[in-house]
Design a protein around this motif. Structure first.
Motif, PDB file in Angstrom:
ATOM      1  N   ALA A 330      11.754  -1.151  -1.616  1.00 32.59           N
ATOM      2  CA  ALA A 330       9.998  -0.278  -0.289  1.00 32.59           C
ATOM      3  C   ALA A 330      10.020   0.703   0.670  1.00 32.59           C
ATOM      4  O   ALA A 330      10.816   0.895   1.869  1.00 32.59           O
ATOM      5  CB  ALA A 330      10.075  -1.834   0.943  1.00 32.59           C
ATOM      6  N   PRO A 337       3.455  -1.988   2.548  1.00 35.84           N
ATOM      7  CA  PRO A 337       3.031  -3.300   0.957  1.00 35.84           C
ATOM      8  C   PRO A 337       1.220  -2.581   0.290  1.00 35.84           C
ATOM      9  O   PRO A 337       0.813  -2.114   0.814  1.00 35.84           O
ATOM     10  CB  PRO A 337       2.334  -4.283   2.363  1.00 35.84           C
ATOM     11  CG  PRO A 337       2.679  -3.556   3.181  1.00 35.84           C
ATOM     12  CD  PRO A 337       2.983  -2.537   3.766  1.00 35.84           C
ATOM     13  N   MET A 351      13.179  -3.624   2.152  1.00 39.26           N
ATOM     14  CA  MET A 351      12.336  -3.004   3.210  1.00 39.26           C
ATOM     15  C   MET A 351      13.282  -1.498   4.252  1.00 39.26           C
ATOM     16  O   MET A 351      14.357  -2.152   4.657  1.00 39.26           O
ATOM     17  CB  MET A 351      11.646  -3.256   5.056  1.00 39.26           C
ATOM     18  CG  MET A 351      10.759  -4.381   4.140  1.00 39.26           C
ATOM     19  SD  MET A 351       9.927  -5.197   5.560  1.00 39.26           S
ATOM     20  CE  MET A 351       8.984  -3.398   6.778  1.00 39.26           C
ATOM     21  N   TRP A 374       4.604  -6.448   5.658  1.00 39.51           N
ATOM     22  CA  TRP A 374       5.028  -7.055   4.527  1.00 39.51           C
ATOM     23  C   TRP A 374       5.038  -8.894   4.595  1.00 39.51           C
ATOM     24  O   TRP A 374       4.791  -9.332   3.391  1.00 39.51           O
ATOM     25  CB  TRP A 374       6.722  -6.607   4.548  1.00 39.51           C
ATOM     26  CG  TRP A 374       6.314  -4.978   3.711  1.00 39.51           C
ATOM     27  CD1 TRP A 374       7.218  -3.466   4.180  1.00 39.51           C
ATOM     28  CD2 TRP A 374       6.779  -5.040   2.273  1.00 39.51           C
ATOM     29  NE1 TRP A 374       6.772  -2.795   2.559  1.00 39.51           N
ATOM     30  CE2 TRP A 374       6.255  -3.091   1.822  1.00 39.51           C
ATOM     31  CE3 TRP A 374       6.348  -6.211   1.721  1.00 39.51           C
ATOM     32  CZ2 TRP A 374       6.648  -3.146   0.626  1.00 39.51           C
ATOM     33  CZ3 TRP A 374       5.762  -5.226  -0.149  1.00 39.51           C
ATOM     34  CH2 TRP A 374       6.659  -4.187  -0.542  1.00 39.51           C
ATOM     35  N   SER A 378       4.933 -10.684   1.062  1.00 37.38           N
ATOM     36  CA  SER A 378       5.358 -10.791   0.104  1.00 37.38           C
ATOM     37  C   SER A 378       5.833 -12.410   0.544  1.00 37.38           C
ATOM     38  O   SER A 378       6.528 -12.374   1.509  1.00 37.38           O
ATOM     39  CB  SER A 378       6.513  -9.875   0.052  1.00 37.38           C
ATOM     40  OG  SER A 378       7.898  -9.892  -0.717  1.00 37.38           O
ATOM     41  N   LEU A 381      11.337 -10.787   1.847  1.00 36.16           N
ATOM     42  CA  LEU A 381      11.632  -9.984   2.102  1.00 36.16           C
ATOM     43  C   LEU A 381      13.029  -9.630   2.689  1.00 36.16           C
ATOM     44  O   LEU A 381      14.125 -10.520   2.823  1.00 36.16           O
ATOM     45  CB  LEU A 381      11.098  -9.116   3.862  1.00 36.16           C
ATOM     46  CG  LEU A 381       9.514  -9.779   3.589  1.00 36.16           C
ATOM     47  CD1 LEU A 381       9.569  -8.962   5.054  1.00 36.16           C
ATOM     48  CD2 LEU A 381       9.075  -8.454   2.834  1.00 36.16           C
TER      49      LEU A 381
END
Length: 825
Positions: A330, A337, A351, A374, A378, A381
């Motif tokens: 990410a 996101p 991330m 996020w 998701s 993560l």
């Protein structure tokens, strides 16, 4: 590998109801036998070797290792069963991580077992820490602390443990010594997520047959006219992203990934991580799928398009390999996101951010908002962090802050961790604490630190070590926030810029040396004194960095109005250059040490080299060398015979300039020639499209014109020349308006370029701060070879880079000239 004894199996009865301690070693004599399955692999056998070696070092007892099928032991002999043995099949909780383990002790047996060999290996290390007191404090022969114990007994009972973060990995470890140490402290990366799309569509296979898989680029803000597609120049060229709407790209990607898993059946994941580039496709098909909005990193948002593309690939692969996982970054244009597309449950987005920056409340608020966005998008993560040790020039530590954000991450869906670490083990317990917190972020940070200090140097010396690291934790979590070097923007802090050194209080350096000297004095064993001396050796580099950089940054405050002051400036310059040379030499010395070596060297960025830090003090005396009979001239003549090559280089160049022997190779150095805001023969580079760089008549050192950097975040004037090898002087005058706050820095450098137009490593850089209210002259002396890293130097680009100034700041530039020194005998 330790030889394995072969015995004959006898019956073994085990009962958890038997609660007596199990004695493995008594009075230095081995009572127990270590038992491994006959089919144990290399990983498990290596862990068992560590177990036996540590038991022997602690007690002096050589505990034998045997294979299970041939076991013959008296009923009263204790056993240590490692791995899945039939003697004591271990049952695990219904939900249990593969890196987890059980340590069970009853009757005359101890079992150490995990669902996988990784879990069993980590169970062995936990057993040694928990019951033998082993601590892997640092890598290397002096980094392991094992208390002496002639008798070792294990209490009856059962321990179950598993990691809070199932994947824990860092990059930048150097050699087996450092990697092995990290593994002892439970490092284990389990998700592929890194930059990988260049390998999914190799140019050798698709460059000619499917050029539509590659991007049509229109600039960073999609404002340029459409150009030709970017076809990679080589297999390693990742300066592109695939076209995410190209017909057939999803099917071809899925086919390649299925083939990968077919050929690598033990692989559990595949990376769909974007290439390390911002060149996303801007063909009509891709543009039609974009919102036009920018994400929180101020990059054009491609997340909906990218994750939809990933989802389609994953669905196709899972039909053939239903148990596989995927990772991605990410990052940059896909940092936020998606808002219109669900993130597939089998992909883990990492991330990317330097979470040390969360010490800034504004930055933390943005990071929390991004993380929770996020979390909502998701199921799982990952966090990608930048916890660099090297190439930072100080011990960069933030123990308590690290614990805070790791706890927050776990509570908001983060389950996998990765960091660019490139450690500098002068940072002491930094990575040790990091590994402990990545296994369990709820560990008491103070308890971890206090134990590390005591085990490292002993109880009497530990308070000095604790105070030493508290100084640098305060610097990096409090003091640095007011530094001009600090930035709220960007994904990570400027590890390639040493500006933070200007903000180190001299008393921090003085006190740090005192504390480490105390730690060496009070360390209570030869091994602990060795560790303390290792930390002192690392500190000497920090000390030299801070002292020489401060000398460089304060050159502008040195006033030279007569010959005596000129001689004093020469003496100060000689001292500073000698310290700078010592700093460079220290790095070379440390690189011979498997523990203290710098995994990223001073050549990581020109601004870090620092071999000329403080040398500008020598140039303060130059005007007083014009008189051939002056004391300054005589002193410079003496310096030409110095043993320090950097002082010789500087002295010769000063004499050449005052004698008029140096040849100028730049043109229009005072920017008098040009049209409007442009200056003839100079390219005016403005990065990030922020601010302006133009000719101005506001103020000038010579003539009518100078260049004005007006609110420019980074950029500067450069000229492209065709040089010959030799010694050069680059000089410039810089002015900041009266009353302007001290914010950014200037970098005087010259970039060599090869025949293909690629930049080569800079030979030297001079980083300095403008002086408000007057023109300040700065110099850079360097040697230009015919080739660098085997590549001939084709061009040379002298440049003055203005960096890190605020939107309201102005910097004026004049007399930017490059001179070639005549060849010397």
């Amino acid at each position: 590998m330790r030889s394995i004894a072969i015995l004959t199996l006898v019956g073994v009865t085990l009962s958890m109801a038997e609660a007596a301690d199990i004695c493995l070693v008594r009075d230095g004599r081995p009572l127990a036998t270590i038992v491994v399955p006959a089919d144990a692999g290399e990983q498990l056998r290596s862990a068992v070797e560590v177990l036996a070696d540590c038991l022997q070092e602690a007690s002096g007892a050589a505990v034998p290792i045997i294979e299970e099928p041939e076991l013959r032991a008296a009923p009263t002999d204790p056993l240590v069963l490692v791995g899945r043995t039939s003697l004591w099949p271990i049952r695990f909780p219904e939900v249990f991580d593969d890196d987890g383990f059980v340590i069970a002790a009853a009757g005359r047996a101890v079992a150490i077992c995990g669902p996988s060999d990784w879990g069993t290996e980590f169970g062995v290390y936990d057993f040694l820490e928990r019951y033998v007191g082993v601590r892997w404090l640092m890598p290397g022969e002096h980094g392991t602390d094992i208390p002496a114990a002639k008798t070792i007994s294990i209490p009856a009972g059962r321990v179950e443990d598993q990691p809070v973060f199932f994947s824990r990995l860092c990059s930048g470890l150097k050699g087996d010594v450092q990697t092995q140490w990290a593994r002892r402290n439970r490092m284990h990366g389990r998700v592929s997520f890194h930059h990988n799309l260049l390998h999914l569509f190799p140019v050798s296979e698709y460059g000619a047959t499917h050029p539509e898989f590659y991007p049509l680029w229109r600039g960073y803000n999609l404002t340029d006219e459409p150009g030709e597609r970017i076809i990679p120049t080589s297999a390693s060229d990742e300066g592109w992203q695939p076209c995410l709407t190209a017909p057939g790209s999803v099917d071809e990607a899925a086919r390649n990934i299925i083939r990968f898993f077919d050929e690598n059946p033990t692989a559990t994941s595949y990376s769909l991580g974007m290439n390390d580039s911002t060149r996303f496709c801007a063909c009509p098909g891709c543009l039609a799928r974009l919102s036009g909005e920018k994400n929180y990193l101020n990059s054009v948002d491609y997340s909906d398009l990218y994750y939809d593309w990933c989802n389609q690939i994953i669905e196709r692969v899972l039909k053939v390999h239903p148990d596989k996982w995927f990772g991605c970054l990410a990052y940059s244009e896909v940092a936020a996101p998606p808002t219109k597309v669900a993130v597939h449950e089998r992909i883990i987005p990492y991330m990317t951010y330097d979470r040390m920056k969360w010490v800034d409340p504004v930055v933390k608020a943005d990071g929390v908002e991004a993380t929770e966005a996020w979390e909502a998008a998701s199921p799982t993560l990952g966090w990608y962090d930048y916890i660099y040790g090297t190439p930072y020039c100080l011990p960069r530590v933030w123990f308590h802050h690290m614990g805070e954000y790791l706890r927050y991450g776990y509570e908001h869906g983060v389950r996998a961790l990765y960091a660019e670490a490139y450690p500098n083990f002068g940072e002491g317990p930094k990575l040790y604490v990091a590994w402990k917190l990545q296994w369990d972020p709820y560990r008491d940070v103070d308890a971890l630190l206090n134990e590390w200090y005591e085990r490292c140097v002993g109880p009497a010396a530990a308070p000095a070590l604790a105070e030493y690291y508290s100084i640098w934790e305060r610097f990096w979590t409090h003091d640095v926030l007011t530094s001009a070097w600090w930035t709220q923007g960007g994904q990570y802090l400027g590890f390639n810029r040493p500006g933070y050194l200007a903000d180190v209080p001299p008393e921090y350096i003085t006190r740090s040396r005192q504390l480490l000297e105390t730690a060496i004095e009070k360390a209570d064993t030869p091994e602990r004194k060795t560790r303390a001396r290792m930390l002192m050796r690392a500190f000497e580099y920090y000390e030299a960095s801070a002292v020489t950089y401060r000398a460089q940054m304060t050159v502008g405050t040195v006033s030279v109005t007569n010959e005596q002051e000129a001689l004093a400036a020469l003496d100060a310059g000689i001292e500073a250059v000698a310290m700078a040379a010592r700093r460079v030499a220290l790095v070379d010395e440390l690189n011979d040490d498997p523990v203290l070596q710098h995994s990223l060297g001073l050549d990581r960025a020109p601004a870090l080299k620092g071999e000329q830090w403080g040398s500008a003090l020598l140039w303060k005396a130059a005007p007083y060398a014009l008189d051939p009979n002056s004391a300054v001239r005589a002193r410079l003549d003496e310096l030409v015979g110095s043993e320090n090559p950097e002082i010789v280089k500087q002295a010769r160049m000063i004499l050449s300039i005052v004698n008029g022997d140096a040849e100028e190779v730049t043109t229009n150095s005072s920017f008098e020639e040009g049209q409007g805001g442009g200056a003839d023969n100079w390219m005016l580079w403005v990065k990030f499209e922020t601010g302006r760089l133009l000719r101005s008549t506001d103020i000038a050192s010579e003539g009518q014109y100078s260049l004005l950097s007006d609110g420019m975040k980074r950029g500067g004037p450069l000229q492209t020349l065709e040089p010959v090898p030799g010694r050069y002087l680059l000089k410039v005058k810089v002015y900041a308006p009266e009353g302007q706050a001290d914010s950014g820095t200037c970098e005087l450098t010259a970039t060599p370029v090869d025949a293909d137009g690629n930049n080569l490593p800079n030979p030297a850089t001079n980083v300095f701060k403008p002086v408000a209210g007057r023109w300040e002259q700065q110099y850079l002396v360097f040697d230009l070879p015919e080739a660098i890293n085997g590549k001939p130097v084709s061009k040379l680009r002298p440049i003055l880079i203005v960096d890190g100034f605020k939107p309201e700041d102005k910097v004026y530039i004049d007399e930017l000239g490059l001179y070639r020194l005549p060849e010397q005998d």
